[in-house]
Design a protein around this motif. Sequence first.
Motif, PDB file in Angstrom:
ATOM      1  N   GLN A   1      82.645 -43.939   3.505  1.00 56.64           N
ATOM      2  CA  GLN A   1      82.642 -43.091   2.017  1.00 56.64           C
ATOM      3  C   GLN A   1      81.813 -44.120   1.488  1.00 56.64           C
ATOM      4  O   GLN A   1      80.908 -44.948   0.232  1.00 56.64           O
ATOM      5  CB  GLN A   1      83.541 -42.046   1.931  1.00 56.64           C
ATOM      6  CG  GLN A   1      83.188 -42.306   0.457  1.00 56.64           C
ATOM      7  CD  GLN A   1      83.613 -41.335  -0.171  1.00 56.64           C
ATOM      8  OE1 GLN A   1      85.360 -40.647   0.738  1.00 56.64           O
ATOM      9  NE2 GLN A   1      83.810 -40.207  -0.781  1.00 56.64           N
ATOM     10  N   SER A   2      82.361 -45.660   1.365  1.00 57.69           N
ATOM     11  CA  SER A   2      82.794 -46.451  -0.038  1.00 57.69           C
ATOM     12  C   SER A   2      81.230 -47.608   0.641  1.00 57.69           C
ATOM     13  O   SER A   2      80.351 -48.079   0.133  1.00 57.69           O
ATOM     14  CB  SER A   2      83.729 -47.631   0.757  1.00 57.69           C
ATOM     15  OG  SER A   2      84.861 -47.192   0.331  1.00 57.69           O
ATOM     16  N   VAL A   3      81.261 -47.780   2.274  1.00 54.94           N
ATOM     17  CA  VAL A   3      79.971 -48.152   2.160  1.00 54.94           C
ATOM     18  C   VAL A   3      78.852 -47.212   1.416  1.00 54.94           C
ATOM     19  O   VAL A   3      77.479 -48.219   1.200  1.00 54.94           O
ATOM     20  CB  VAL A   3      80.187 -48.722   3.431  1.00 54.94           C
ATOM     21  CG1 VAL A   3      78.543 -49.464   3.645  1.00 54.94           C
ATOM     22  CG2 VAL A   3      80.664 -49.554   4.080  1.00 54.94           C
ATOM     23  N   GLU A   4      78.670 -46.328   1.876  1.00 52.94           N
ATOM     24  CA  GLU A   4      77.587 -45.404   1.814  1.00 52.94           C
ATOM     25  C   GLU A   4      77.254 -45.396   0.711  1.00 52.94           C
ATOM     26  O   GLU A   4      76.098 -45.229  -0.124  1.00 52.94           O
ATOM     27  CB  GLU A   4      77.081 -44.292   2.638  1.00 52.94           C
ATOM     28  CG  GLU A   4      77.283 -43.918   4.257  1.00 52.94           C
ATOM     29  CD  GLU A   4      77.786 -42.852   4.264  1.00 52.94           C
ATOM     30  OE1 GLU A   4      77.250 -42.614   6.018  1.00 52.94           O
ATOM     31  OE2 GLU A   4      78.884 -41.577   3.553  1.00 52.94           O
ATOM     32  N   THR A   5      78.366 -44.867   0.027  1.00 49.52           N
ATOM     33  CA  THR A   5      78.269 -45.140  -1.673  1.00 49.52           C
ATOM     34  C   THR A   5      77.664 -46.381  -2.386  1.00 49.52           C
ATOM     35  O   THR A   5      76.903 -46.639  -2.879  1.00 49.52           O
ATOM     36  CB  THR A   5      80.179 -44.720  -2.151  1.00 49.52           C
ATOM     37  OG1 THR A   5      80.118 -43.445  -2.410  1.00 49.52           O
ATOM     38  CG2 THR A   5      79.144 -44.523  -3.483  1.00 49.52           C
ATOM     39  N   ALA A   6      78.254 -47.618  -2.174  1.00 50.26           N
ATOM     40  CA  ALA A   6      77.766 -48.683  -2.146  1.00 50.26           C
ATOM     41  C   ALA A   6      75.856 -48.953  -2.560  1.00 50.26           C
ATOM     42  O   ALA A   6      75.372 -49.398  -3.222  1.00 50.26           O
ATOM     43  CB  ALA A   6      78.576 -49.465  -1.766  1.00 50.26           C
TER      44      ALA A   6
ATOM     45  N   ALA B   1      71.596 -43.534   3.140  1.00 52.16           N
ATOM     46  CA  ALA B   1      72.336 -44.900   3.870  1.00 52.16           C
ATOM     47  C   ALA B   1      73.594 -43.809   4.298  1.00 52.16           C
ATOM     48  O   ALA B   1      74.079 -42.920   3.748  1.00 52.16           O
ATOM     49  CB  ALA B   1      73.295 -45.233   3.118  1.00 52.16           C
ATOM     50  N   THR B   2      73.912 -44.187   6.318  1.00 48.97           N
ATOM     51  CA  THR B   2      73.935 -43.761   6.984  1.00 48.97           C
ATOM     52  C   THR B   2      75.253 -44.429   7.845  1.00 48.97           C
ATOM     53  O   THR B   2      74.267 -45.165   8.218  1.00 48.97           O
ATOM     54  CB  THR B   2      73.572 -42.205   7.806  1.00 48.97           C
ATOM     55  OG1 THR B   2      73.136 -41.774   6.886  1.00 48.97           O
ATOM     56  CG2 THR B   2      74.172 -41.588   8.415  1.00 48.97           C
ATOM     57  N   VAL B   3      76.334 -44.172   7.451  1.00 42.84           N
ATOM     58  CA  VAL B   3      77.140 -44.982   9.357  1.00 42.84           C
ATOM     59  C   VAL B   3      77.392 -44.183   9.824  1.00 42.84           C
ATOM     60  O   VAL B   3      77.723 -43.390   9.582  1.00 42.84           O
ATOM     61  CB  VAL B   3      78.350 -45.889   7.991  1.00 42.84           C
ATOM     62  CG1 VAL B   3      79.370 -46.337   9.077  1.00 42.84           C
ATOM     63  CG2 VAL B   3      77.416 -46.411   6.750  1.00 42.84           C
ATOM     64  N   GLU B   4      77.670 -44.943  11.097  1.00 44.59           N
ATOM     65  CA  GLU B   4      78.002 -43.880  12.313  1.00 44.59           C
ATOM     66  C   GLU B   4      79.142 -45.355  12.704  1.00 44.59           C
ATOM     67  O   GLU B   4      79.467 -46.384  13.325  1.00 44.59           O
ATOM     68  CB  GLU B   4      76.541 -44.564  13.223  1.00 44.59           C
ATOM     69  CG  GLU B   4      75.367 -43.946  13.115  1.00 44.59           C
ATOM     70  CD  GLU B   4      74.380 -44.323  14.137  1.00 44.59           C
ATOM     71  OE1 GLU B   4      74.684 -44.718  15.162  1.00 44.59           O
ATOM     72  OE2 GLU B   4      72.822 -43.666  13.974  1.00 44.59           O
ATOM     73  N   LEU B   5      79.963 -44.063  12.657  1.00 46.62           N
ATOM     74  CA  LEU B   5      81.556 -45.063  12.858  1.00 46.62           C
ATOM     75  C   LEU B   5      81.621 -45.680  14.587  1.00 46.62           C
ATOM     76  O   LEU B   5      81.755 -44.900  14.865  1.00 46.62           O
ATOM     77  CB  LEU B   5      82.619 -44.998  11.677  1.00 46.62           C
ATOM     78  CG  LEU B   5      83.923 -45.117  11.759  1.00 46.62           C
ATOM     79  CD1 LEU B   5      83.917 -46.608  11.261  1.00 46.62           C
ATOM     80  CD2 LEU B   5      84.880 -43.987  11.188  1.00 46.62           C
TER      81      LEU B   5
ATOM     82  N   VAL C   1      77.207 -49.320  12.999  1.00 41.68           N
ATOM     83  CA  VAL C   1      76.319 -49.121  12.574  1.00 41.68           C
ATOM     84  C   VAL C   1      75.524 -48.302  11.107  1.00 41.68           C
ATOM     85  O   VAL C   1      75.996 -47.095  10.982  1.00 41.68           O
ATOM     86  CB  VAL C   1      75.057 -48.711  13.699  1.00 41.68           C
ATOM     87  CG1 VAL C   1      73.311 -48.293  13.012  1.00 41.68           C
ATOM     88  CG2 VAL C   1      75.189 -49.370  14.443  1.00 41.68           C
ATOM     89  N   LEU C   2      74.708 -48.952   9.989  1.00 42.63           N
ATOM     90  CA  LEU C   2      74.877 -48.582   8.952  1.00 42.63           C
ATOM     91  C   LEU C   2      73.466 -48.149   9.360  1.00 42.63           C
ATOM     92  O   LEU C   2      72.452 -49.444   9.269  1.00 42.63           O
ATOM     93  CB  LEU C   2      74.802 -49.201   7.710  1.00 42.63           C
ATOM     94  CG  LEU C   2      73.921 -49.178   6.136  1.00 42.63           C
ATOM     95  CD1 LEU C   2      74.358 -48.179   5.854  1.00 42.63           C
ATOM     96  CD2 LEU C   2      74.257 -50.361   5.497  1.00 42.63           C
ATOM     97  N   ARG C   3      72.365 -47.067   8.720  1.00 44.19           N
ATOM     98  CA  ARG C   3      70.726 -47.080   8.327  1.00 44.19           C
ATOM     99  C   ARG C   3      70.747 -47.114   7.660  1.00 44.19           C
ATOM    100  O   ARG C   3      71.069 -45.998   6.464  1.00 44.19           O
ATOM    101  CB  ARG C   3      70.784 -46.039   9.667  1.00 44.19           C
ATOM    102  CG  ARG C   3      71.197 -46.031  10.717  1.00 44.19           C
ATOM    103  CD  ARG C   3      70.115 -45.310  12.234  1.00 44.19           C
ATOM    104  NE  ARG C   3      70.785 -45.990  13.836  1.00 44.19           N
ATOM    105  CZ  ARG C   3      70.815 -46.656  14.238  1.00 44.19           C
ATOM    106  NH1 ARG C   3      69.267 -47.623  13.620  1.00 44.19           N
ATOM    107  NH2 ARG C   3      70.989 -46.728  15.311  1.00 44.19           N
ATOM    108  N   ILE C   4      69.623 -47.667   7.020  1.00 45.62           N
ATOM    109  CA  ILE C   4      69.265 -47.457   5.490  1.00 45.62           C
ATOM    110  C   ILE C   4      66.577 -46.659   5.615  1.00 45.62           C
ATOM    111  O   ILE C   4      66.875 -47.620   6.598  1.00 45.62           O
ATOM    112  CB  ILE C   4      68.663 -49.113   4.596  1.00 45.62           C
ATOM    113  CG1 ILE C   4      70.193 -49.230   4.920  1.00 45.62           C
ATOM    114  CG2 ILE C   4      68.154 -48.898   3.676  1.00 45.62           C
ATOM    115  CD1 ILE C   4      71.161 -48.334   4.236  1.00 45.62           C
TER     116      ILE C   4
END
Length: 93
Positions: free
Chosen positions: A41-46, A56-60, A67-70
């Motif tokens: 959530q912190s990464v997706e929000t930033a 922005a979606t992170v696969e944890l 993996v962060l997908r933009i």
Amino acid sequence: MAESSCACCSTAATAAAPARTASAATTGYQLEGLTCGHCVQSVETAVSRVHGVESATVELVAGGTSVLRIAGPAAAVDIHAAVAEAGYTVTAN
């Protein structure tokens, strides 16, 4: 088992963000240091606040390389900066 660096969880946390779809082409970034859903959530929000980011979606992968997908025309340097400001590291894109 690796020790968690996240202040809000233990190393056993494996929560993942829900998958999102985007109509635009996506760019992937490999991230280190994420251990739980709060980290995601912190990464997706930033990253969502960066000009040009449509989604922005992170696969944890807790304790591993997530993996962060933009989606959208955001500049890579701005994505790297947003991830760093959230407290994590981009290892590759």
